[in-house]
Design an enzyme around this catalytic site. Sequence first.
Site, PDB file in Angstrom:
ATOM      1  N   SER A   1       4.245  10.768   9.106  1.00  0.00           N
ATOM      2  CA  SER A   1       4.336  10.853   7.889  1.00  0.00           C
ATOM      3  C   SER A   1       5.602  11.436   6.616  1.00  0.00           C
ATOM      4  O   SER A   1       5.503  11.531   5.651  1.00  0.00           O
ATOM      5  CB  SER A   1       2.839  11.734   7.365  1.00  0.00           C
ATOM      6  OG  SER A   1       2.010  11.146   7.819  1.00  0.00           O
TER       7      SER A   1
ATOM      8  N   HIS B   1       8.718   7.134   8.621  1.00  0.00           N
ATOM      9  CA  HIS B   1       9.363   7.249   7.271  1.00  0.00           C
ATOM     10  C   HIS B   1      11.033   8.041   8.276  1.00  0.00           C
ATOM     11  O   HIS B   1      11.255   8.042   8.897  1.00  0.00           O
ATOM     12  CB  HIS B   1       9.084   8.238   6.726  1.00  0.00           C
ATOM     13  CG  HIS B   1       7.953   8.284   5.586  1.00  0.00           C
ATOM     14  ND1 HIS B   1       7.265   8.068   4.961  1.00  0.00           N
ATOM     15  CD2 HIS B   1       6.397   6.920   6.135  1.00  0.00           C
ATOM     16  CE1 HIS B   1       5.672   7.994   4.552  1.00  0.00           C
ATOM     17  NE2 HIS B   1       5.441   7.332   5.713  1.00  0.00           N
TER      18      HIS B   1
ATOM     19  N   HIS C   1       4.085   4.581  13.131  1.00  0.00           N
ATOM     20  CA  HIS C   1       4.309   4.799  11.761  1.00  0.00           C
ATOM     21  C   HIS C   1       5.758   5.149  11.322  1.00  0.00           C
ATOM     22  O   HIS C   1       5.132   6.687  11.071  1.00  0.00           O
ATOM     23  CB  HIS C   1       3.254   4.382  10.681  1.00  0.00           C
ATOM     24  CG  HIS C   1       3.441   4.601   8.797  1.00  0.00           C
ATOM     25  ND1 HIS C   1       3.352   3.324   8.346  1.00  0.00           N
ATOM     26  CD2 HIS C   1       4.284   5.485   7.819  1.00  0.00           C
ATOM     27  CE1 HIS C   1       3.464   3.869   7.123  1.00  0.00           C
ATOM     28  NE2 HIS C   1       3.802   4.793   7.033  1.00  0.00           N
TER      29      HIS C   1
ATOM     30  N   ARG D   1       0.209  -1.207  -0.034  1.00  0.00           N
ATOM     31  CA  ARG D   1      -0.300   0.296   0.236  1.00  0.00           C
ATOM     32  C   ARG D   1       1.591   1.152  -0.110  1.00  0.00           C
ATOM     33  O   ARG D   1       0.725   2.127  -0.977  1.00  0.00           O
ATOM     34  CB  ARG D   1      -1.031  -0.109   0.822  1.00  0.00           C
ATOM     35  CG  ARG D   1      -1.761   1.024   1.087  1.00  0.00           C
ATOM     36  CD  ARG D   1      -1.500   2.370   1.662  1.00  0.00           C
ATOM     37  NE  ARG D   1      -1.301   2.333   2.861  1.00  0.00           N
ATOM     38  CZ  ARG D   1      -0.863   3.172   3.759  1.00  0.00           C
ATOM     39  NH1 ARG D   1      -0.282   5.044   3.034  1.00  0.00           N
ATOM     40  NH2 ARG D   1      -0.670   3.462   5.118  1.00  0.00           N
ATOM     41  N   ASP D   2       1.946   1.412   1.309  1.00  0.00           N
ATOM     42  CA  ASP D   2       2.403   2.781   1.186  1.00  0.00           C
ATOM     43  C   ASP D   2       3.763   2.424   0.148  1.00  0.00           C
ATOM     44  O   ASP D   2       4.340   3.751  -0.418  1.00  0.00           O
ATOM     45  CB  ASP D   2       2.978   2.948   2.059  1.00  0.00           C
ATOM     46  CG  ASP D   2       3.680   4.570   2.414  1.00  0.00           C
ATOM     47  OD1 ASP D   2       3.039   5.186   1.914  1.00  0.00           O
ATOM     48  OD2 ASP D   2       3.536   4.148   3.875  1.00  0.00           O
TER      49      ASP D   2
ATOM     50  N   HIS E   1       3.131   4.315  -3.582  1.00  0.00           N
ATOM     51  CA  HIS E   1       3.983   5.406  -3.913  1.00  0.00           C
ATOM     52  C   HIS E   1       4.855   6.017  -4.549  1.00  0.00           C
ATOM     53  O   HIS E   1       5.067   7.208  -5.394  1.00  0.00           O
ATOM     54  CB  HIS E   1       3.808   6.682  -2.380  1.00  0.00           C
ATOM     55  CG  HIS E   1       2.458   7.192  -2.080  1.00  0.00           C
ATOM     56  ND1 HIS E   1       1.776   7.944  -2.304  1.00  0.00           N
ATOM     57  CD2 HIS E   1       2.050   6.097  -0.641  1.00  0.00           C
ATOM     58  CE1 HIS E   1       0.955   7.822  -1.716  1.00  0.00           C
ATOM     59  NE2 HIS E   1       1.107   7.332   0.039  1.00  0.00           N
TER      60      HIS E   1
END
Length: 355
Positions: free
Chosen positions: A177, A206, A204, A23-24, A27
């Site tokens: 994010s 990054h 989550h 899913r991520d 991108h």
Amino acid sequence: MSRTAGTGADTGKPVLIHDPTLRDGHHAVRHQLSREQLRAYAAAADAAAVPVVEVGHGNGLGASSLQVGQARLSDDEMLSVVREALQNSRMGVFMLPGWGTAGDLRKAIAHEADLVRIGTHCTEADLAERHLGFLREAGVDAHGVLLMSHMASAQQLAEECARLVGFGATGVGILDSSGHYLPADVTERIRAIREAVDVPVMFHGHNNLGMAVANSIAAAEAGAGILDACARGFGAGAGNTQLEVLVPVLERLGFFTGIDLYRLLDAADIAERELMDSPPTIDSVGIVSGLAGVFSGFKTRVLDISRREGVDPRDVFFQLGRLQAVAGQEDLIVDVALTLRDARRETGERSVSHV
């Protein structure tokens, strides 16, 4: 030799690993993963006993569009392929109110999605109320997660998470994010949330500043019971927390994931070979994105638009950070680039007239 990560002991504190590679990671490839790619990785993650495998357009259910990118496959196709490939792992999906609707949630339920995450901006938990209520009535495990969480204080995040629980969330958490956090930032926020709710808390990360694994460890040590990570860090910009690194580090520290290390490494190799041209790297633009606190998913469009308008993408990112741009506001990239272009031209004209 044990094939489980770390020592192989199953007595450590459990941490649930949630894998949004499909899913991520979307991108990073403009949402163009094929059926074969989805099937290959989902089957490999399932064989490694990854607890939750998340699938969908990078921006979630119902998000395929000209504005944020049209996916190669429909939501129905993606969910169907991954559902068939998972024999043991649970299937997760993600939705942002405004992109997805209750109709999209019904489709996900029809495809036997086991876990649904509803995401909102970090100070707008109220937007998830209707969807969490719908999922609660449908008997579906539903988590409420807060995006761009660096834009709110620890206390604000705790209050928003408590609201999400009141709306019916069975788990809550925060997304870094833009890859902006340092470990102390994560510790403060996760502790505040843990004190405010009695459901599992997730984190989550990054990797814009190279801190994704360290931040995830800080989250676990502060009480987060769910951690997100992607194979080879597959994701927007500098990528996400690297799954095959996080799991053995967690187990060395005494946490228990239940994931088969060798098969996890195999799955990561498959991801690198089948899903991406190359693993994410922390390049100059990614660093600036993290420093500016801008959503990593903006990277491709910032680069494209900056090149077209002849402006420095680093300037675009810092200005987007000042404007506190969030996912869904991609149109701001054009506005910022045009403003910078015009300002540069005006400066250039004035400097010529002063010669």
